[in-house]
Design a protein around this motif. Structure first.
Motif, short mmCIF file in Angstrom:
data_model
loop_
_atom_site.label_atom_id
_atom_site.label_comp_id
_atom_site.label_asym_id
_atom_site.label_seq_id
_atom_site.Cartn_x
_atom_site.Cartn_y
_atom_site.Cartn_z
N GLU A 20 0.84 -1.21 0.00
CA GLU A 20 0.00 0.00 0.00
C GLU A 20 0.86 1.25 0.00
N PHE A 21 1.97 1.19 0.76
CA PHE A 21 2.88 2.34 0.81
C PHE A 21 3.44 2.63 -0.57
N GLU A 22 3.82 1.56 -1.27
CA GLU A 22 4.40 1.72 -2.61
C GLU A 22 3.43 2.37 -3.59
N THR A 23 2.14 2.03 -3.45
CA THR A 23 1.18 2.57 -4.41
C THR A 23 0.64 3.94 -4.00
N LEU A 73 16.59 -5.56 16.12
CA LEU A 73 17.27 -4.33 16.54
C LEU A 73 17.49 -3.40 15.35
N GLU A 74 17.97 -3.97 14.23
CA GLU A 74 18.18 -3.16 13.02
C GLU A 74 16.87 -2.51 12.58
N VAL A 75 15.81 -3.33 12.57
CA VAL A 75 14.50 -2.83 12.14
C VAL A 75 14.03 -1.71 13.06
N LYS A 76 14.21 -1.90 14.36
CA LYS A 76 13.78 -0.86 15.32
C LYS A 76 14.55 0.43 15.12
N ARG A 77 15.85 0.32 14.81
CA ARG A 77 16.65 1.53 14.60
C ARG A 77 16.16 2.30 13.39
N ILE A 78 15.81 1.57 12.34
CA ILE A 78 15.30 2.26 11.14
C ILE A 78 13.94 2.91 11.45
N ILE A 79 13.09 2.19 12.18
CA ILE A 79 11.78 2.76 12.53
C ILE A 79 11.97 4.01 13.40
N ALA A 80 12.90 3.95 14.35
CA ALA A 80 13.15 5.11 15.22
C ALA A 80 13.58 6.31 14.38
N ASP A 81 14.43 6.09 13.37
CA ASP A 81 14.84 7.18 12.46
C ASP A 81 13.61 7.75 11.76
N LEU A 82 12.78 6.84 11.22
CA LEU A 82 11.61 7.28 10.46
C LEU A 82 10.60 8.03 11.32
N LEU A 83 10.50 7.64 12.60
CA LEU A 83 9.57 8.33 13.51
C LEU A 83 9.98 9.78 13.72
N ASP A 84 11.26 10.07 13.51
CA ASP A 84 11.77 11.43 13.66
C ASP A 84 11.65 12.24 12.37
N LYS A 95 14.64 5.31 3.18
CA LYS A 95 14.67 4.60 4.48
C LYS A 95 13.53 3.59 4.57
N MET A 96 12.38 3.96 4.02
CA MET A 96 11.25 3.02 4.01
C MET A 96 11.61 1.78 3.19
N LYS A 97 12.31 1.99 2.10
CA LYS A 97 12.71 0.87 1.23
C LYS A 97 13.66 -0.06 2.02
N VAL A 98 14.60 0.54 2.73
CA VAL A 98 15.55 -0.26 3.51
C VAL A 98 14.81 -1.00 4.63
N LEU A 99 13.83 -0.34 5.22
CA LEU A 99 13.01 -1.02 6.25
C LEU A 99 12.31 -2.23 5.64
N GLN A 100 11.70 -2.01 4.48
CA GLN A 100 10.97 -3.10 3.81
C GLN A 100 11.92 -4.26 3.50
N GLU A 101 13.11 -3.96 2.99
CA GLU A 101 14.07 -5.03 2.65
C GLU A 101 14.49 -5.80 3.89
N ASN A 102 14.74 -5.07 4.97
CA ASN A 102 15.12 -5.73 6.23
C ASN A 102 14.01 -6.64 6.73
N VAL A 103 12.79 -6.14 6.68
CA VAL A 103 11.65 -6.93 7.17
C VAL A 103 11.44 -8.16 6.28
N GLU A 104 11.55 -7.97 4.97
CA GLU A 104 11.36 -9.11 4.06
C GLU A 104 12.40 -10.19 4.30
N HIS A 105 13.63 -9.78 4.52
CA HIS A 105 14.70 -10.75 4.79
C HIS A 105 14.42 -11.52 6.09
N HIS A 106 14.02 -10.78 7.10
CA HIS A 106 13.73 -11.37 8.41
C HIS A 106 12.56 -12.36 8.32
N VAL A 107 11.52 -11.97 7.62
CA VAL A 107 10.34 -12.82 7.45
C VAL A 107 10.72 -14.11 6.72
N GLU A 108 11.49 -13.94 5.67
CA GLU A 108 11.94 -15.09 4.87
C GLU A 108 12.72 -16.08 5.75
#
Ligand SMILES: [Fe+2]
Length: 161
Positions: A20-23, A73-84, A95-108
């Motif tokens: 949804e974010f992408e679109t 931890l990596e994911v939380k750090r990116i989210i903390a950056d984005l919250l600011d 940064k959102m793209k990097v968050l998505q990639e991190n989450v996708e890797h973790h899920v996989e």
């Protein structure tokens, strides 16, 4: 509810939000979707770290779990950056793209390595019990409101197992 089913369902929900974010083209809806993603990931990380990971910690899973909490931890750090940041900031989309990639890797990794191992080690009853504790915490965090607010205070070190 089976703990693994519940976690997989949450993975699908977050994937849908990233789509949804992408679109979404405008900053206002993007900001809203990011907030939903941050809340969903805050809840997901909390229930995994408080219930799922400690409950499934065995000799065969420990290495994967240690990696998982570092990835959180990596994911939380990116989210903390984005919250600011604001959605109109230049770096927000990257940064959102990097968050998505991190989450996708973790899920996989969880779905291909960790969950199958856990399913071999624990029976349906045990997974139901863990799922019930997870659901209770999720309910609590949702009723307190803004689960994402906890994230900036969790960026120093990975959660203990
Ligand atoms: Fe996770």
């Amino acid at each position: 509810m089976d703990a693994i089913k519940m976690l997989k369902q949450q993975h699908r929900e977050v994937a849908k939000l990233f789509k949804e974010f992408e679109t979404a083209k405008a900053d206002a809806p993007r900001e809203k979707i990011f907030i939903q993603i941050a809340d969903a990931l805050a809840i997901h990380a909390a229930i995994e770290e408080r219930h799922f990971y400690p409950a499934v910690k065995e000799e065969q899973t420990e290495e994967l779990l240690l990696e998982s909490v570092e990835e959180h931890l990596e994911v939380k750090r990116i989210i903390a950056d984005l919250l600011d940041m604001e959605a109109e900031d230049e770096e927000f989309e990257a940064k959102m793209k990097v968050l998505q990639e991190n989450v996708e890797h973790h899920v996989e990794e969880e779905e291909t390595d960790l969950f199958p191992k856990v399913e071999k080690l624990f029976d349906a009853g045990a997974l139901e019990e863990i799922g019930a504790a997870m659901a209770e915490t999720e309910e609590e965090l949702r009723s307190e409101g803004n689960p994402r607010d906890a994230i900036p205070s969790e960026t120093d070190a990975a959660a203990p197992l």
